[in-house]
Scaffold this motif. Structure first.
Motif, short mmCIF file in Angstrom:
data_model
loop_
_atom_site.label_atom_id
_atom_site.label_comp_id
_atom_site.label_asym_id
_atom_site.label_seq_id
_atom_site.Cartn_x
_atom_site.Cartn_y
_atom_site.Cartn_z
N LEU A 97 0.85 -1.19 0.00
CA LEU A 97 0.00 0.00 0.00
C LEU A 97 0.89 1.24 0.00
CD1 LEU A 97 -2.82 1.34 0.28
CD2 LEU A 97 -2.49 1.23 2.76
N VAL A 98 0.63 2.14 -0.94
CA VAL A 98 1.39 3.39 -1.05
C VAL A 98 0.44 4.55 -0.77
CG1 VAL A 98 2.92 4.79 -2.49
CG2 VAL A 98 2.78 2.31 -2.85
N GLN A 99 0.86 5.48 0.08
CA GLN A 99 0.01 6.63 0.41
C GLN A 99 0.82 7.93 0.28
OE1 GLN A 99 -1.47 7.15 4.49
NE2 GLN A 99 -3.45 7.73 3.63
N LEU A 100 0.23 8.89 -0.42
CA LEU A 100 0.78 10.23 -0.52
C LEU A 100 -0.22 11.17 0.15
CD1 LEU A 100 3.01 12.11 -1.58
CD2 LEU A 100 1.68 12.34 -3.70
N LYS A 101 0.11 11.60 1.35
CA LYS A 101 -0.80 12.45 2.11
C LYS A 101 -0.84 13.86 1.54
CE LYS A 101 -0.24 9.94 6.49
NZ LYS A 101 0.21 10.04 7.90
N GLY A 102 -1.95 14.53 1.74
CA GLY A 102 -2.07 15.91 1.33
C GLY A 102 -1.07 16.79 2.07
N GLY A 103 -0.68 17.87 1.42
CA GLY A 103 0.26 18.80 2.06
C GLY A 103 1.53 19.01 1.29
N SER A 104 1.83 18.15 0.29
CA SER A 104 3.01 18.36 -0.55
C SER A 104 2.82 19.64 -1.35
CB SER A 104 3.20 17.18 -1.50
OG SER A 104 3.34 15.97 -0.78
N ARG A 105 3.87 20.46 -1.44
CA ARG A 105 3.72 21.79 -2.03
C ARG A 105 4.48 21.94 -3.34
NH1 ARG A 105 1.42 25.80 0.79
NH2 ARG A 105 0.76 25.33 2.94
N ALA A 106 3.91 22.79 -4.21
CA ALA A 106 4.57 23.13 -5.47
C ALA A 106 5.66 24.16 -5.22
CB ALA A 106 3.55 23.68 -6.45
N GLN A 107 6.58 24.25 -6.16
CA GLN A 107 7.63 25.26 -6.09
C GLN A 107 7.11 26.62 -6.55
OE1 GLN A 107 11.08 24.08 -8.30
NE2 GLN A 107 11.35 22.14 -7.22
N GLY A 108 7.82 27.67 -6.12
CA GLY A 108 7.59 29.01 -6.65
C GLY A 108 6.24 29.60 -6.28
N GLY A 109 6.11 30.91 -6.48
CA GLY A 109 4.84 31.61 -6.26
C GLY A 109 4.31 31.39 -4.87
N LEU A 110 3.03 31.06 -4.83
CA LEU A 110 2.38 30.82 -3.55
C LEU A 110 2.64 29.42 -3.01
CD1 LEU A 110 -1.05 32.55 -4.29
CD2 LEU A 110 0.89 33.49 -3.03
N GLY A 111 3.19 28.57 -3.85
CA GLY A 111 3.50 27.21 -3.39
C GLY A 111 2.29 26.46 -2.89
N PHE A 112 1.25 26.41 -3.73
CA PHE A 112 0.01 25.77 -3.31
C PHE A 112 0.25 24.29 -2.99
CE2 PHE A 112 -1.91 29.25 -5.88
CZ PHE A 112 -2.59 29.86 -4.84
N PRO A 113 -0.45 23.79 -1.99
CA PRO A 113 -0.29 22.37 -1.62
C PRO A 113 -1.24 21.47 -2.39
CG PRO A 113 -1.71 23.43 -0.03
CD PRO A 113 -1.32 24.50 -1.02
N MET A 114 -0.94 20.17 -2.34
CA MET A 114 -1.92 19.17 -2.77
C MET A 114 -2.95 19.06 -1.66
SD MET A 114 0.48 16.15 -4.37
CE MET A 114 -0.96 15.11 -4.51
N TRP A 115 -4.22 19.19 -2.04
CA TRP A 115 -5.26 19.28 -1.03
C TRP A 115 -5.70 17.92 -0.49
CZ3 TRP A 115 -5.71 23.90 0.82
CH2 TRP A 115 -5.43 25.01 0.02
N ARG A 116 -5.66 16.92 -1.33
CA ARG A 116 -6.20 15.64 -0.87
C ARG A 116 -5.12 14.55 -0.88
NH1 ARG A 116 -7.82 12.14 -5.09
NH2 ARG A 116 -7.50 13.00 -7.19
N SER A 117 -5.32 13.58 -0.03
CA SER A 117 -4.41 12.43 0.02
C SER A 117 -4.79 11.45 -1.08
CB SER A 117 -4.50 11.74 1.38
OG SER A 117 -4.12 12.61 2.42
N GLN A 118 -3.78 10.70 -1.52
CA GLN A 118 -4.00 9.66 -2.54
C GLN A 118 -3.31 8.38 -2.08
OE1 GLN A 118 -2.69 12.52 -5.87
NE2 GLN A 118 -4.03 11.10 -6.93
N SER A 119 -3.94 7.26 -2.38
CA SER A 119 -3.35 5.96 -2.04
C SER A 119 -3.67 4.96 -3.14
CB SER A 119 -3.86 5.46 -0.69
OG SER A 119 -5.27 5.27 -0.72
N TRP A 120 -2.80 4.01 -3.30
CA TRP A 120 -2.99 2.94 -4.27
C TRP A 120 -2.19 1.74 -3.81
CZ3 TRP A 120 0.15 7.04 -4.61
CH2 TRP A 120 1.47 6.84 -4.99
N SER A 121 -2.41 0.60 -4.44
CA SER A 121 -1.73 -0.62 -3.99
C SER A 121 -1.40 -1.50 -5.19
CB SER A 121 -2.60 -1.40 -2.99
OG SER A 121 -3.79 -1.85 -3.61
N PHE A 122 -0.46 -2.38 -4.98
CA PHE A 122 -0.11 -3.38 -5.98
C PHE A 122 0.31 -4.66 -5.26
CE2 PHE A 122 3.64 -0.79 -5.17
CZ PHE A 122 4.65 -1.72 -4.94
N THR A 123 0.32 -5.76 -5.98
CA THR A 123 0.67 -7.06 -5.40
C THR A 123 1.94 -7.57 -6.06
OG1 THR A 123 -1.68 -7.56 -5.05
CG2 THR A 123 -0.13 -9.41 -4.95
#
Length: 456
Positions: A97-123
């Motif tokens: 299971l891989v999870q990328l929580k919200g809060g990662s930010r873009a570079q430059g300017g206002l540096g808006f964050p990713m608003w939502r978390s994302q998760s996915w899985s593989f076997t």
């Protein structure tokens, strides 16, 4: 006055709404996940890749990424794509299971964050046994799941001569005969093979060799080099070890002109071993240029311990009979410690030992043994096991008419695959067998399958 206050409040609210919409639209988006959600049979050494819609603040992404099972590892970036390489392989046959929580930010300017978390899985895949088949016609690569018995064809009409599996389990490098009576080198992407299911993946041509035969490809664990044998037409006894730079596709000769060099193989720490007819096995550090020569007269293929601590190869040891009238030679297993001592692991006379293969933990060696004295002589070599220092040798098979060879341990140490051949008939195909790591519960897999290796 109240009217102006109302207008200001309305305008402010509209501004906040517009800013929120802009922030939502301008916020970075993650996608193109590799392995993708729901993927199966993914190699256990697979990396995780995530692509972003815009440049990111690297530290914020790395801080918000997690996996279950948890893994530490290395983060690398190429443009807007992150690659996570775990320090340890994923468990075989399990879900990741891989999870990328919200809060990662873009570079430059206002540096808006990713608003939502994302998760996915593989076997991940179970350990798969790869082999060549058939032995009496142009061969292809096949993979067998030892638990389910499912067999998957990996190439079609490829005329594969020999192959090796990269240490990370993501690639198969193989030599295949061409229309000019030579042999070319190819790479098969095992991650794409897993993701595409029953669809055959087209191998990538790494080196076209024309009338020359390029064979025995071996990839360095660091991914920089592909060592291989280069043989000119009619020059079977003049093979030379070459190196292909996998970044530039430039090839260069490594062995000295006028001497046969062959059987290249890499240690876990990227030390290259190859046989040089002029003196024996050469152990070469390509970065420092340091080399160590291990005397050897046979040129028979050797094998590295998985931890890179030692290299074992057969060598002829000569002994004199009682009275010194006859000198006899027999094959012993010699352990070479690069830049260190050399030891005879056979430690006895009247024995012929060959075909060594280390267990994944480097603690046990499978090998073929035959007694040479008359009371114990047998027609074929049997499968034996011994400790890495040569102690406690124990016989596993008792089929005296069969030669046992090409031993291959599964990377989890659970199984041992091997070939055997009926020395009495000389006409039958090789048989592919599988047993538990201690030699128990042997089962025949097929007729005509050969050269077994494992995808970790």
């Amino acid at each position: 006055m109240k009217r102006w206050t109302f207008l200001i409040v309305v305008v402010g609210l509209l501004g906040l709404i517009a800013l929120a919409v802009y922030a939502w639209v301008a916020s970075p988006v993650a996608g193109n996940f590799l392995p993708p959600d729901g993927a199966t049979d993914v190699p256990v050494h697979s990396t995780i890749q995530i692509s972003f819609s815009q440049p990111m603040q690297h530290a914020t992404v790395e801080r918000h990424l997690s996996t279950n099972p948890p893994r530490t590892g290395k983060f690398t970036w190429h443009d807007n794509t992150l690659t996570f390489t775990p320090d340890l392989p994923w468990p075989g046959g399990g879900q990741v299971l891989v999870q990328l929580k919200g809060g990662s930010r873009a570079q430059g300017g206002l540096g808006f964050p990713m608003w939502r978390s994302q998760s996915w899985s593989f076997t991940t895949a179970q350990a798969l046994l790869v082999y060549l088949w058939p032995s009496d016609e142009p061969a292809d690569l096949y993979a067998l799941d030892p638990l389910s018995g499912e067999i998957r064809q990996l190439t079609e009409g490829a005329n594969v001569l020999d192959y090796s599996i990269s240490r990370d389990g993501l690639s198969i490098y193989f030599s295949a005969g061409n229309s000019q009576a030579g042999a070319d080198l190819f790479r098969l992407d095992l991650l794409r093979t897993a993701l595409l299911g029953d669809v055959l993946v087209q191998p990538e041509l790494k080196l076209a060799c024309g009338q020359d035969a390029c064979r025995s490809p071996q990839a360095a664990p660091n991914g920089k080099w592909l060592a291989y044998e280069h043989v000119e037409p009619g020059g079977e006894n003049s093979a030379q070890v070459w190196l292909l730079d996998l970044a530039t596709d430039e090839a260069r000769q490594l062995g000295e002109v006028g001497y046969l060099t062959d059987n290249p193989s890499w240690s876990a720490n990227n030390l290259l071993a190859y046989y040089d007819q002029a003196g024996g096995y050469v152990f070469l550090d390509l970065d420092s240029g340091q080399r160590f020569i291990g005397p050897n007269s046979t040129g028979e293929p050797g094998v590295w311990a998985p931890d890179g601590s030692a290299f074992i190869a057969p060598e002829i040891i000569y002994v004199q009979t009682e009275g010194g009238t006859i000198t006899l030679g027999s094959s012993h297993l010699i352990r070479y410690t690069p830049f260190g001592p050399i030891a005879d692991l056979t430690q006895a006379e009247n024995l012929e030992d060959t075909a060594p293969a280390y267990s994944p933990d480097s603690a046990t060696i499978a090998f073929a043994r035959k007694y040479l004295d008359q009371p114990r002589w047998s027609f074929g070599r049997q499968l034996w096991l011994m400790n890495a220092d040569g102690s406690q040798p124990r016989q596993v098979t008792q089929d005296d008419l069969y030669n046992h060879f090409d031993f291959a341990w599964s990377w989890d140490g659970r199984w041992l695959a091997y070939n055997r051949f009926d020395n009495a008939s000389y006409v039958g195909p090789p048989e592919l067998w599988l047993c538990d790591s201690d030699g128990s519960h042997p089962v025949q897999l097929n007729f005509g399958g050969y050269s077994p290796q494992w995808i970790p």
